[in-house]
Design a protein around this motif. Sequence first.
Motif, PDB file in Angstrom:
ATOM      1  N   HIS A  53     -31.701  -6.294  -2.988  1.00  0.00           N
ATOM      2  CA  HIS A  53     -30.417  -7.306  -3.558  1.00  0.00           C
ATOM      3  C   HIS A  53     -29.608  -6.560  -4.677  1.00  0.00           C
ATOM      4  CE1 HIS A  53     -31.197 -11.217  -1.176  1.00  0.00           C
ATOM      5  NE2 HIS A  53     -32.191 -10.378  -0.766  1.00  0.00           N
ATOM      6  N   VAL A  54     -28.481  -6.307  -4.647  1.00  0.00           N
ATOM      7  CA  VAL A  54     -27.925  -5.896  -5.699  1.00  0.00           C
ATOM      8  C   VAL A  54     -26.705  -7.016  -6.122  1.00  0.00           C
ATOM      9  CG1 VAL A  54     -25.999  -4.015  -6.487  1.00  0.00           C
ATOM     10  CG2 VAL A  54     -27.890  -3.563  -4.818  1.00  0.00           C
ATOM     11  N   THR A  55     -26.993  -7.489  -7.016  1.00  0.00           N
ATOM     12  CA  THR A  55     -25.928  -8.856  -7.726  1.00  0.00           C
ATOM     13  C   THR A  55     -24.817  -8.114  -8.473  1.00  0.00           C
ATOM     14  OG1 THR A  55     -27.983 -10.086  -7.789  1.00  0.00           O
ATOM     15  CG2 THR A  55     -26.068 -10.662  -9.047  1.00  0.00           C
ATOM     16  N   VAL A  56     -23.707  -8.394  -7.944  1.00  0.00           N
ATOM     17  CA  VAL A  56     -22.624  -7.667  -8.318  1.00  0.00           C
ATOM     18  C   VAL A  56     -21.826  -9.057  -8.955  1.00  0.00           C
ATOM     19  CG1 VAL A  56     -20.427  -6.567  -7.936  1.00  0.00           C
ATOM     20  CG2 VAL A  56     -22.431  -5.805  -6.663  1.00  0.00           C
ATOM     21  N   GLY A  57     -21.350  -8.593 -10.244  1.00  0.00           N
ATOM     22  CA  GLY A  57     -20.310  -9.462 -10.924  1.00  0.00           C
ATOM     23  C   GLY A  57     -18.880  -9.167 -10.690  1.00  0.00           C
ATOM     24  N   TYR A  58     -18.066 -10.323 -10.396  1.00  0.00           N
ATOM     25  CA  TYR A  58     -16.490  -9.775 -10.132  1.00  0.00           C
ATOM     26  C   TYR A  58     -15.950 -10.087 -11.060  1.00  0.00           C
ATOM     27  CZ  TYR A  58     -17.369  -9.575  -4.867  1.00  0.00           C
ATOM     28  OH  TYR A  58     -17.839  -9.212  -3.580  1.00  0.00           O
ATOM     29  N   ILE A  59     -15.148  -9.206 -11.738  1.00  0.00           N
ATOM     30  CA  ILE A  59     -14.390  -9.071 -12.897  1.00  0.00           C
ATOM     31  C   ILE A  59     -12.758  -8.931 -12.699  1.00  0.00           C
ATOM     32  CG2 ILE A  59     -13.692  -8.172 -15.135  1.00  0.00           C
ATOM     33  CD1 ILE A  59     -16.325  -7.209 -15.406  1.00  0.00           C
ATOM     34  N   PRO A  60     -12.086 -10.220 -12.669  1.00  0.00           N
ATOM     35  CA  PRO A  60     -10.567  -9.885 -12.290  1.00  0.00           C
ATOM     36  C   PRO A  60      -9.769  -8.824 -12.882  1.00  0.00           C
ATOM     37  CG  PRO A  60     -11.085 -12.357 -12.652  1.00  0.00           C
ATOM     38  CD  PRO A  60     -12.292 -11.359 -13.294  1.00  0.00           C
ATOM     39  N   THR A  61      -9.033  -8.059 -12.027  1.00  0.00           N
ATOM     40  CA  THR A  61      -8.250  -6.827 -12.691  1.00  0.00           C
ATOM     41  C   THR A  61      -6.977  -7.416 -13.220  1.00  0.00           C
ATOM     42  OG1 THR A  61      -7.314  -6.560 -10.323  1.00  0.00           O
ATOM     43  CG2 THR A  61      -9.136  -5.247 -11.031  1.00  0.00           C
ATOM     44  N   THR A  72      -2.969  16.426  10.687  1.00  0.00           N
ATOM     45  CA  THR A  72      -3.815  17.126   9.549  1.00  0.00           C
ATOM     46  C   THR A  72      -5.051  16.432   9.377  1.00  0.00           C
ATOM     47  OG1 THR A  72      -2.679  15.415   7.865  1.00  0.00           O
ATOM     48  CG2 THR A  72      -1.566  17.763   8.364  1.00  0.00           C
ATOM     49  N   GLN A  73      -5.304  15.194  10.064  1.00  0.00           N
ATOM     50  CA  GLN A  73      -6.480  14.259  10.058  1.00  0.00           C
ATOM     51  C   GLN A  73      -6.493  13.916   8.448  1.00  0.00           C
ATOM     52  OE1 GLN A  73      -9.056  13.312  12.416  1.00  0.00           O
ATOM     53  NE2 GLN A  73      -6.955  13.549  13.460  1.00  0.00           N
ATOM     54  N   CYS A  74      -5.546  13.339   7.944  1.00  0.00           N
ATOM     55  CA  CYS A  74      -5.351  13.053   6.625  1.00  0.00           C
ATOM     56  C   CYS A  74      -4.712  11.630   6.549  1.00  0.00           C
ATOM     57  CB  CYS A  74      -4.734  14.059   5.715  1.00  0.00           C
ATOM     58  SG  CYS A  74      -5.437  15.473   5.322  1.00  0.00           S
ATOM     59  N   TYR A  75      -5.085  10.771   5.565  1.00  0.00           N
ATOM     60  CA  TYR A  75      -4.474   9.542   5.120  1.00  0.00           C
ATOM     61  C   TYR A  75      -3.471   9.760   3.972  1.00  0.00           C
ATOM     62  CZ  TYR A  75      -7.879   6.594   7.524  1.00  0.00           C
ATOM     63  OH  TYR A  75      -8.955   6.053   8.431  1.00  0.00           O
ATOM     64  N   LYS A  76      -2.236   9.227   4.227  1.00  0.00           N
ATOM     65  CA  LYS A  76      -1.110   9.515   3.431  1.00  0.00           C
ATOM     66  C   LYS A  76      -1.432   8.268   2.276  1.00  0.00           C
ATOM     67  CE  LYS A  76       1.985  11.884   6.114  1.00  0.00           C
ATOM     68  NZ  LYS A  76       3.278  12.141   6.894  1.00  0.00           N
ATOM     69  N   ILE A  77      -1.716   8.797   1.099  1.00  0.00           N
ATOM     70  CA  ILE A  77      -2.004   7.423   0.091  1.00  0.00           C
ATOM     71  C   ILE A  77      -0.742   7.158  -0.871  1.00  0.00           C
ATOM     72  CG2 ILE A  77      -3.423   6.532  -1.551  1.00  0.00           C
ATOM     73  CD1 ILE A  77      -4.947   7.095   1.135  1.00  0.00           C
ATOM     74  N   PRO A  78       0.073   6.025  -0.883  1.00  0.00           N
ATOM     75  CA  PRO A  78       1.182   5.936  -1.615  1.00  0.00           C
ATOM     76  C   PRO A  78       0.861   6.126  -3.101  1.00  0.00           C
ATOM     77  CG  PRO A  78       1.057   4.267   0.068  1.00  0.00           C
ATOM     78  CD  PRO A  78      -0.278   5.086  -0.125  1.00  0.00           C
ATOM     79  N   VAL A  79       1.774   6.492  -3.785  1.00  0.00           N
ATOM     80  CA  VAL A  79       1.681   6.588  -5.145  1.00  0.00           C
ATOM     81  C   VAL A  79       1.852   5.079  -5.870  1.00  0.00           C
ATOM     82  CG1 VAL A  79       2.711   7.470  -7.310  1.00  0.00           C
ATOM     83  CG2 VAL A  79       2.750   8.723  -5.569  1.00  0.00           C
ATOM     84  N   THR A  80       0.661   4.607  -6.372  1.00  0.00           N
ATOM     85  CA  THR A  80       0.614   3.140  -6.964  1.00  0.00           C
ATOM     86  C   THR A  80      -0.152   3.185  -8.121  1.00  0.00           C
ATOM     87  OG1 THR A  80       0.225   0.870  -6.294  1.00  0.00           O
ATOM     88  CG2 THR A  80      -1.433   2.530  -5.501  1.00  0.00           C
ATOM     89  N   GLY A  81       0.210   1.984  -8.859  1.00  0.00           N
ATOM     90  CA  GLY A  81      -0.722   1.916 -10.091  1.00  0.00           C
ATOM     91  C   GLY A  81      -2.198   1.516  -9.707  1.00  0.00           C
ATOM     92  N   SER A  82      -2.561   0.419  -9.208  1.00  0.00           N
ATOM     93  CA  SER A  82      -3.441   0.185  -8.904  1.00  0.00           C
ATOM     94  C   SER A  82      -3.650  -0.863  -7.561  1.00  0.00           C
ATOM     95  CB  SER A  82      -4.231  -0.493  -9.894  1.00  0.00           C
ATOM     96  OG  SER A  82      -3.607  -1.785 -10.411  1.00  0.00           O
ATOM     97  N   VAL A  83      -4.810  -1.248  -6.983  1.00  0.00           N
ATOM     98  CA  VAL A  83      -5.035  -2.037  -5.951  1.00  0.00           C
ATOM     99  C   VAL A  83      -6.132  -2.696  -5.965  1.00  0.00           C
ATOM    100  CG1 VAL A  83      -3.915  -0.375  -4.353  1.00  0.00           C
ATOM    101  CG2 VAL A  83      -6.381  -0.520  -4.369  1.00  0.00           C
ATOM    102  N   GLY A  84      -6.075  -3.850  -5.270  1.00  0.00           N
ATOM    103  CA  GLY A  84      -7.438  -4.727  -5.420  1.00  0.00           C
ATOM    104  C   GLY A  84      -7.117  -5.974  -6.535  1.00  0.00           C
TER     105      GLY A  84
END
Length: 298
Positions: free
Chosen positions: A183-191, A154-166
Amino acid sequence: MKTYMTPEEHARLHRRRARQALGLLIAVLALVGVVTVVRAGVKGVATLFDDTQQKAEYEDRLEGLVLFDPLPFNGIENIDDLTLREAAVWGCVYSIQETQGGFDNYNTDPDTEQLLLPSVDVDAYLAKLVGPSFKLTHKSFEMDDMTIEFDETTQCYKIPVTGSVGIFRATVTRLFKKDGLLHVTVGYIPTQSSDDSILNNLSDTPTKYMDYLFSRQSGSWYLTGLTDSETKPESADSAASAAEPAPLAESEVNDAILATAGDSAAASAVADEAAPADEAAESTPAESTEASSESPAA
């Protein structure tokens, strides 16, 4: 005496009034035009310096990478392969959810109910991030706690049902150009909290900053590198010191010592004055006892 106007004079009067009305109309239109131009100029200058929309666009483009906290790299060909695959797939998933509000237009696996994510959508997401010339070889890959399966049929990725990742989410704080790169300054906010405790309230304050570097190709900016940022997060020590009371000045310390000494002296004086009275009070019972003991003898 009555004054009569000739037809020629009457016509000239009408022409004069018509010219006056026309002049007034032109003046009003000119004034409106000036106000419109000034307002357009002010709005244009404000728009020129307002990069809020650009920041939001780069947040969407970089969300997938920031989720997985990639290591610094120079050249998109040097990025970690697994990180790029994670960012491409999950960045595409988050982008669809953000722009379309859900996955109603996508199919799911009839057996596992996993989302079927077409590889062409992943390619489109990557093309916006790293450029159309970059090609990703699609295949299944392993993450820490799940497997992302790629279906060749199918040329598709099978994405599991999950709340969040990362572990982080992105907030773009600054855009600037240096040495021909954007330059794109990015702040990292913990999840999630550092101790995984639900009692630990999450903050919107970034815990670190990174600069994503974009190079200009065919009139567009595409990701080409990642480096440490000059922007640094506020340290816990500085926040704690800010909460502590300021130390007393030397003069204030001396005043406090003198005041304490004065209070001690006053207390001593009161004690000295109270001492005779206490002695008198103590002697009275003794005298009464002596008097009572002498009375029977008499």
